[in-house]
Enzyme design. Structure first.
Site, short mmCIF file in Angstrom:
data_model
loop_
_atom_site.label_atom_id
_atom_site.label_comp_id
_atom_site.label_asym_id
_atom_site.label_seq_id
_atom_site.Cartn_x
_atom_site.Cartn_y
_atom_site.Cartn_z
N HIS A 114 -10.01 3.73 -0.75
CA HIS A 114 -10.30 3.25 0.60
C HIS A 114 -11.16 2.01 0.46
O HIS A 114 -12.31 1.95 0.91
CB HIS A 114 -10.98 4.34 1.43
N HIS B 156 0.82 -1.21 0.00
CA HIS B 156 0.00 0.00 0.00
C HIS B 156 0.86 1.26 0.00
O HIS B 156 0.52 2.24 -0.68
CB HIS B 156 -0.92 -0.01 1.23
#
Length: 730
Positions: A80, A34
């Site tokens: 998200h 990430h």
């Protein structure tokens, strides 16, 4: 998730010792997929990111492009995804908060949001539950902070059943003198943390986002989801404005993935500097937090600023004015070391650049995607039309966007429901001596493009991707995504300036999944390059796998454009003109909603090699006084495009050569209603094919003819077909 053994060996080799508990956790998060893009970074060099308009390109919290004389726009996008599956409301809300703070950290004021949402099959109750929670979270946060949500997309596909995607883009405005970056400037400056207090929410969010979702993720991973406070964010927005106005900020970074540890280490590493931080100085809302929790908590509404020592008290005063916490937590140093102390002990002591940028990249095998065979049976025209027009992917998204405040700020001239949104640039209008009125329209489905507005410069925004396209052929579908977004901007008279991407994929350790991901990177890069649109920033989200399998490779693109004025023609027919289809035609059905509904397979349609010329010509024609409506051809093909243009007072009688011609989703095409068809044909001469479809009239009925089949529907019937989402959700 723990620090991988190979990574631990690399860290030990650099430090000359075993890492402390806090260091191991920090490396685990900052070296996660990430944060470090370990599998995707080798592919991202495919993108071109420079042009004469680009001020700040990839690598900062947001990109910056020039959109007018003395006016810059910031542009960024983030995902998200995992948090929105576990907790759809808070996951989506904090996604909005994070991208807005990326805007603040560049010195800009946020003026617009666009959200691109992807869920499993709409018929599934769980998909509708996620849709409801995500939309509520976005509207709650965006409306409360006063930033309008003006565009985006909503798509449904079985591949997202166990892993929805929530991608959010933000645009901000600033003048050149206000620009700051996330690059620490000078040793001796102080690091000041401003905003909400630090709690334990969001712990390990970066590493959580780098794992496949497990079956029990909705309960077991809830602590990794941040909890937002939009009213604190609104105060932070205004405080940031005051800090920038007063010249108190040397550099800034928002606290997102990996929390304080991520923001502060990346800030000093980017400036080739170091820092010393006292973790005990961080203002906290929960007693007994340890060093690792303070470093990695992803509590929301927090910014870290680099401040000259003599200005720390002034920053405190601004924070107090807006009822925000403020902590002087450390000092920028010149030795390149990232050092954190806690309770009298040094808990982190590592080279800042090694911590922020030292993760080794992955060299993974990939399998090239195959081209689908042609194998399908066509339904009857009326069955095809009624089914495709009512599909949730092509049906009205009014239920979604009417929950968002898209007028706050008095900039929105072309609202959600059109091909692209348009924002009025008051600053440039004022500079030219103009006056700017606000719009009062209700969007495309009312046949209203936003009311009367003054002739002022505008900023246009389009965003989205079609998972059917990239599931069919990742490269061609991603290339088409670039063309589609540019066509959306051209339809409202805008010239594309820059794009940001959110590249979503599954587990890259699977060669077929990684091959599909690599193909969407190349397709999007080639498409934007051929359109002469630089990709100035973005986000990568991998490991979007679940018990249901990997998601389709999803290259969400947000594209920004500029307009000379804000009075776009709109897509609703005027009812008295000739209808022309512009753009090279292709009757191939691969990636179409028709095949998704009725089964079968086909290759994805070819995209015009001169798509950039088509887009430029369409943008120019859209601004002609003789052009009364423009609507691009995309999801659902020509049939859906025509259905969306019909009003109670305007209909059309259209002939198409075949059913395939009505439902192919070949990109780079648009329907134009004009009172000067010969002028449009002359404009596109040598650029693209122009096909005369028929004429518009005052009937309020759409009549379609293909060969020996004819189908006719009045406006009320079309509206009823298109209310699929609202009918199920209300």
């Amino acid at each position: 998730m723990t620090l991988a053994e190979s990574d631990r060996e690399r860290v030990v080799g650099e430090l000359g010792r075993d890492p402390t508990r806090a260091e191991a956790a920090l490396f685990e998060n900052l070296w996660s997929e990430h944060c470090a893009y370990r599998s995707s970074l080798p592919l991202l060099s495919a993108f071109d990111s420079e042009s004469e308009d680009v001020v700040v390109g990839p690598g900062d919290d947001a990109a910056v492009v020039e959109v007018g004389d003395g006016l810059y726009a910031t542009f960024g996008v983030e995902s998200h995804n995992h948090p929105s599956y576990v907790d759809p409301f808070d996951g989506a809300a904090t996604g909005v908060g994070g991208i807005v703070r990326d805007t603040l950290s560049m010195g800009a004021y946020p003026v617009a949001l666009a959200d691109c949402l992807y869920f499993g099959g709409f018929e599934r109750e769980h998909s509708r539950y996620l849709l409801e929670g995500v939309v509520e979270g976005i509207s709650h946060y965006g409306n409360a902070i006063g930033v309008p949500t003006v565009g985006g997309s909503t798509a449904f596909h079985e591949g997202y059943e166990g892993n929805p995607l929530v991608n959010v883009a933000c645009v901000g405005l600033l003048t050149p003198d206000r620009l700051v970056t996330a690059e620490a400037q000078r040793p001796g400056n102080r690091l000041v943390l401003v905003g909400n207090s630090t709690g334990r929410d969001g712990l390990g969010g970066a590493s959580f986002a780098s794992e496949d979702l497990a079956e029990d993720a909705e309960t077991e991973d809830r602590p990794a989801v941040q909890v937002g406070d939009p009213y604190a964010e609104k105060r932070l927005i205004e405080a940031n404005e005051e800090l920038i106005d007063a010249g108190l900020v040397q550099s800034a970074r928002d606290l997102g993935a990996a929390g304080l540890g991520g923001a502060s280490s990346e800030l000093v590493a980017k400036g080739h500097l170091g820092c010393e931080i006292d973790l005990n100085a961080v203002h906290q809302r929960e007693p007994g937090m340890n060093a690792t929790e303070i470093l990695l908590a992803e509590s929301q509404e927090r910014m870290v600023y680099e401040v000259a020592p003599e200005n720390v008290d002034a920053v405190r005063e601004v924070a107090a004015k807006f009822d925000l916490g403020c902590s002087d937590i450390g000092e920028v140093t010149g030795d390149g070391q990232y050092v954190c102390g806690f309770d009298g002990d040094v808990v982190v002591d590592a080279p800042a650049e090694f911590l922020a940028d030292g993760a080794p990249l992955n060299d993974l095998p990939m399998t090239e995607p195959e081209t689908p065979a042609t194998d399908y049976d066509l339904p009857a025209l009326d069955e095809a039309f009624e089914t495709v027009v009512a599909n949730p992917n092509t049906a009205s998204k009014r239920w979604v966007y009417r929950q968002y405040d898209h007028e706050v700020g008095a900039r929105t001239a072309v609202r959600p429901g059109e091909d692209g949104a348009v924002l009025a640039l008051h600053e440039l209008a004022d500079a030219a001596g103009g006056a700017m009125a606000t719009s009062n329209g209700d969007g495309r489905e009312d046949g209203d493009t936003g009311g009367d507005v003054a002739d002022a410069p505008g900023l246009a925004l389009a965003a989205g991707a079609n998972p059917n396209w990239t599931a069919c052929e990742p490269y061609a579908g991603a290339y088409a995504t670039a063309v589609e977004n540019a066509t959306n901007l051209a339809a409202v008279g805008a010239d594309p300036v820059a794009a940001v991407d959110c590249l979503n994929g599954g587990n890259p350790e699977k060669p077929d999944v990684y091959g599909g991901f690599g193909a969407i990177v190349d397709g999007l890069a080639d498409g934007c390059r051929d359109l002469s649109v630089p990709v100035v920033g973005g986000n990568v989200s991998l490991y979007n796998d679940s018990e249901a399998g990997p998601i389709p490779p999803t290259p969400t693109l947000a594209m920004l454009g500029t307009t000379d004025g804000v009075d776009a023609p709109g897509s609703a027919l005027a009812g008295d003109g000739t209808l022309l289809l512009v753009g090279d035609h292709d009757e191939t059905l691969g990636g179409s909603e028709l095949l998704a509904e009725f089964g079968g397979s086909d290759a994805f349609p070819d995209v015009s090699e001169n798509a950039g010329d088509v887009v430029a010509t369409l943008g120019a024609v859209a601004g002609d006084d003789t052009t009364t409506a423009v609507h691009d051809v995309s999801d659902g093909g020509l049939a859906v495009t025509l259905a969306e243009t019909i009003t109670a007072d305007a209909g059309a009688d259209v002939s198409a050569p075949s059913t395939e011609a009505l439902f192919s989703e070949a990109p780079g095409r648009a329907v134009i209603e004009t009172t000067d068809p010969e002028g449009v044909k002359a404009a596109f001469d040598g650029v693209a094919t122009v096909v005369e479809l028929g004429a518009s009239d005052a009937s309020g009925t759409l009549t379609l003819t293909t060969g020996d089949e004819t189908a006719a529907y009045d406006h009320a019937e079309i509206v009823a077909f298109r209310e699929t989402i609202a009918a199920a959700m209300d």
